[in-house]
Scaffold this motif. Structure first.
Motif, PDB file in Angstrom:
ATOM      1  N   ALA A  48     -75.649 -51.053   7.017  1.00  0.00           N
ATOM      2  CA  ALA A  48     -75.642 -50.320   5.746  1.00  0.00           C
ATOM      3  C   ALA A  48     -76.839 -49.375   5.657  1.00  0.00           C
ATOM      4  N   GLY A  49     -77.989 -49.825   6.143  1.00  0.00           N
ATOM      5  CA  GLY A  49     -79.175 -48.960   6.158  1.00  0.00           C
ATOM      6  C   GLY A  49     -78.974 -47.739   7.028  1.00  0.00           C
ATOM      7  N   LEU A  50     -78.380 -47.943   8.210  1.00  0.00           N
ATOM      8  CA  LEU A  50     -78.112 -46.803   9.092  1.00  0.00           C
ATOM      9  C   LEU A  50     -77.108 -45.842   8.460  1.00  0.00           C
ATOM     10  N   ASP A  51     -76.075 -46.384   7.822  1.00  0.00           N
ATOM     11  CA  ASP A  51     -75.092 -45.525   7.149  1.00  0.00           C
ATOM     12  C   ASP A  51     -75.756 -44.698   6.046  1.00  0.00           C
ATOM     13  N   GLU A  52     -76.693 -45.310   5.316  1.00  0.00           N
ATOM     14  CA  GLU A  52     -77.390 -44.593   4.252  1.00  0.00           C
ATOM     15  C   GLU A  52     -78.241 -43.458   4.825  1.00  0.00           C
ATOM     16  N   VAL A  53     -78.918 -43.721   5.944  1.00  0.00           N
ATOM     17  CA  VAL A  53     -79.746 -42.689   6.579  1.00  0.00           C
ATOM     18  C   VAL A  53     -78.870 -41.525   7.041  1.00  0.00           C
ATOM     19  N   ALA A  57     -78.934 -37.640   5.644  1.00  0.00           N
ATOM     20  CA  ALA A  57     -79.100 -36.504   6.553  1.00  0.00           C
ATOM     21  C   ALA A  57     -77.976 -35.489   6.349  1.00  0.00           C
ATOM     22  N   GLU A  58     -76.741 -35.983   6.154  1.00  0.00           N
ATOM     23  CA  GLU A  58     -75.618 -35.073   5.914  1.00  0.00           C
ATOM     24  C   GLU A  58     -75.791 -34.330   4.594  1.00  0.00           C
ATOM     25  N   ILE A  59     -76.278 -35.027   3.574  1.00  0.00           N
ATOM     26  CA  ILE A  59     -76.503 -34.377   2.279  1.00  0.00           C
ATOM     27  C   ILE A  59     -77.554 -33.277   2.411  1.00  0.00           C
ATOM     28  N   GLU A  60     -78.642 -33.558   3.122  1.00  0.00           N
ATOM     29  CA  GLU A  60     -79.679 -32.539   3.313  1.00  0.00           C
ATOM     30  C   GLU A  60     -79.128 -31.333   4.075  1.00  0.00           C
ATOM     31  N   GLU A  61     -78.289 -31.604   5.076  1.00  0.00           N
ATOM     32  CA  GLU A  61     -77.698 -30.512   5.848  1.00  0.00           C
ATOM     33  C   GLU A  61     -76.792 -29.652   4.962  1.00  0.00           C
ATOM     34  N   MET A  62     -75.995 -30.288   4.113  1.00  0.00           N
ATOM     35  CA  MET A  62     -75.123 -29.543   3.210  1.00  0.00           C
ATOM     36  C   MET A  62     -75.944 -28.738   2.200  1.00  0.00           C
ATOM     37  N   GLU A  63     -77.031 -29.313   1.689  1.00  0.00           N
ATOM     38  CA  GLU A  63     -77.876 -28.579   0.752  1.00  0.00           C
ATOM     39  C   GLU A  63     -78.473 -27.337   1.411  1.00  0.00           C
ATOM     40  N   GLU A  64     -78.852 -27.456   2.679  1.00  0.00           N
ATOM     41  CA  GLU A  64     -79.379 -26.295   3.403  1.00  0.00           C
ATOM     42  C   GLU A  64     -78.309 -25.217   3.559  1.00  0.00           C
ATOM     43  N   LYS A  65     -77.079 -25.637   3.883  1.00  0.00           N
ATOM     44  CA  LYS A  65     -75.984 -24.677   4.017  1.00  0.00           C
ATOM     45  C   LYS A  65     -75.716 -23.985   2.677  1.00  0.00           C
ATOM     46  N   TRP A  66     -75.708 -24.778   1.593  1.00  0.00           N
ATOM     47  CA  TRP A  66     -75.450 -24.187   0.268  1.00  0.00           C
ATOM     48  C   TRP A  66     -76.551 -23.221  -0.122  1.00  0.00           C
TER      49      TRP A  66
END
Length: 144
Positions: A48-53, A57-66
């Motif tokens: 679960a910890g790895l899934d959260e990390v 990371a995916e959220i940060e990548e999407m924020e950068e794209k946006w």
């Protein structure tokens, strides 16, 4: 994970009975069950910890794209080029004619009657011989 076949499991059980003894076997199995449960809970927590990390990371990548896309849009449509409605000027059609008010229509009564006739329901030809549906509600004493 562990590739243990039925014959290997049988050998392990026989050795366990000989070493531990049949009297202490239930206690040993309970202890082993507790250890296995703890290992499963810890591995689930770790997963679960790895899934959260990964999700962060995916959220940060999407924020950068946006943010990048937002900069491109803002560069294409600077703040001064948007009209009061918020749409870019090149999306608004040229000269639009205002709708005529009721006072400007030459024959307002005739236009209203024509609109009512267009909106009136028309029965299909195959249903013209059916009796009309009653418009009045049933009396209070009958029915529901």
């Amino acid at each position: 994970m562990f590739d243990i076949g039925a014959s290997e499991l049988l050998v392990i059980v026989i050795v366990a009975i000989l070493v531990i003894g049949p009297k202490d076997m239930p206690k040993a199995l309970r202890t082993a069950g507790r250890w296995i449960g703890k290992l499963r809970r810890m591995s689930g927590h770790f997963r679960a910890g790895l899934d959260e990390v990964v999700r962060q990371a995916e959220i940060e990548e999407m924020e950068e794209k946006w943010a990048k896309r937002n900069k491109e849009i803002m560069a294409k449509y600077p703040e001064g080029s948007t009209p009061e409605g918020g749409a870019p000027e090149n999306l608004i059609p040229g000269e639009m004619e205002p709708l005529a008010s009721a006072n400007e229509v030459p024959d307002a009564d005739a236009a209203a009657e024509a609109a009512i006739k267009r909106a009136a329901p028309v029965k299909a030809p195959e249903h013209t011989d059916e009796p009309p549906l009653p418009l009045d509600p049933p009396p209070a004493g009958k029915g529901r």
